[in-house]
Motif scaffolding. Structure first.
Motif, PDB file in Angstrom:
ATOM      1  N   GLN A  39     -25.284 -32.362   6.573  1.00 17.17           N
ATOM      2  CA  GLN A  39     -25.758 -32.832   5.123  1.00 17.17           C
ATOM      3  C   GLN A  39     -27.257 -33.504   5.341  1.00 17.17           C
ATOM      4  O   GLN A  39     -27.275 -33.901   6.108  1.00 17.17           O
ATOM      5  N   ASN A  43     -28.840 -34.233  -0.294  1.00 10.70           N
ATOM      6  CA  ASN A  43     -28.123 -32.854  -0.667  1.00 10.70           C
ATOM      7  C   ASN A  43     -26.434 -32.991  -0.417  1.00 10.70           C
ATOM      8  O   ASN A  43     -26.056 -34.108   0.040  1.00 10.70           O
ATOM      9  N   GLU A  44     -25.723 -32.091  -0.996  1.00  9.41           N
ATOM     10  CA  GLU A  44     -24.423 -32.180  -0.707  1.00  9.41           C
ATOM     11  C   GLU A  44     -24.090 -31.401   0.778  1.00  9.41           C
ATOM     12  O   GLU A  44     -24.722 -31.015   1.292  1.00  9.41           O
ATOM     13  N   ARG A  45     -22.949 -31.927   1.352  1.00  9.21           N
ATOM     14  CA  ARG A  45     -22.431 -31.490   2.586  1.00  9.21           C
ATOM     15  C   ARG A  45     -22.200 -30.060   2.556  1.00  9.21           C
ATOM     16  O   ARG A  45     -21.457 -29.606   1.340  1.00  9.21           O
ATOM     17  N   GLU A  46     -22.629 -29.290   3.559  1.00 11.92           N
ATOM     18  CA  GLU A  46     -22.588 -27.897   3.261  1.00 11.92           C
ATOM     19  C   GLU A  46     -21.789 -27.348   4.764  1.00 11.92           C
ATOM     20  O   GLU A  46     -22.125 -27.755   5.614  1.00 11.92           O
ATOM     21  N   THR A 107     -14.252 -25.298   3.250  1.00  7.45           N
ATOM     22  CA  THR A 107     -14.303 -26.231   2.040  1.00  7.45           C
ATOM     23  C   THR A 107     -13.976 -27.549   2.560  1.00  7.45           C
ATOM     24  O   THR A 107     -12.765 -28.097   3.303  1.00  7.45           O
ATOM     25  N   SER A 108     -14.986 -28.440   2.579  1.00  4.01           N
ATOM     26  CA  SER A 108     -15.068 -29.585   3.122  1.00  4.01           C
ATOM     27  C   SER A 108     -13.874 -30.506   2.546  1.00  4.01           C
ATOM     28  O   SER A 108     -13.383 -31.416   3.238  1.00  4.01           O
ATOM     29  N   HIS A 109     -13.348 -30.526   1.457  1.00  2.00           N
ATOM     30  CA  HIS A 109     -12.351 -31.489   0.920  1.00  2.00           C
ATOM     31  C   HIS A 109     -11.025 -31.057   1.511  1.00  2.00           C
ATOM     32  O   HIS A 109     -10.103 -31.736   1.301  1.00  2.00           O
ATOM     33  N   TRP A 114     -12.681 -35.770  10.232  1.00  2.00           N
ATOM     34  CA  TRP A 114     -14.215 -35.644  10.321  1.00  2.00           C
ATOM     35  C   TRP A 114     -14.690 -36.714  11.506  1.00  2.00           C
ATOM     36  O   TRP A 114     -13.977 -37.451  11.751  1.00  2.00           O
TER      37      TRP A 114
END
Length: 124
Positions: A39, A43-46, A107-109, A114
């Motif tokens: 991240q 920006n969004e986490r990628e 898919t992060s979610h 983490w």
């Protein structure tokens, strides 16, 4: 208590290399697919890269393909991210994550656990 602890971040010049490590504890490591995300500010986490529970196959984002390699050592409960030919746009906080299913590794979610992240800064 599950812990994922990243290390190896730092400041590097463009074109240089770094190897990130993520040491896991409190879980049966070989039961989890592992991934790296990043991240950058604003920006969004990628997704960056993922590896199967056995390490038999990997999946790498197009943005880092050919430059980054993910691997794991189940005996050491550790996953690695080798980053070569780094670019300023690779600057970000890098997180490792564990998922019970490799199907959703990008898919992060869908991640179960983490780490807290390690900062990588690439100067031009």
């Amino acid at each position: 208590q599950v812990q994922l602890v990243e290390s190896g971040g730092g400041l590097v010049q463009a074109g240089g290399s770094l190897r990130l490590s993520c040491a896991a504890s409190g879980l049966t490591f070989s039961n989890y697919a592992m991934g790296w995300f990043r991240q950058a500010p604003g920006n969004e986490r990628e997704f960056v890269a993922g590896v199967r529970k056995s390490g038999s196959s990997t999946y790498v984002a197009d943005s880092v393909k050919g430059r980054f390699t993910i691997s794991r050592d189940n005996a050491k409960s550790t996953v690695y991210l080798q980053m070569n030919n780094l670019k300023p746009e690779d600057t970000a906080v890098y997180y490792c994550a564990a998922s019970g299913s490799y199907s959703y590794i990008a898919t992060s979610h869908a991640m179960d656990y983490w780490g807290k992240g390690t900062l990588v800064t690439v100067s031009s």
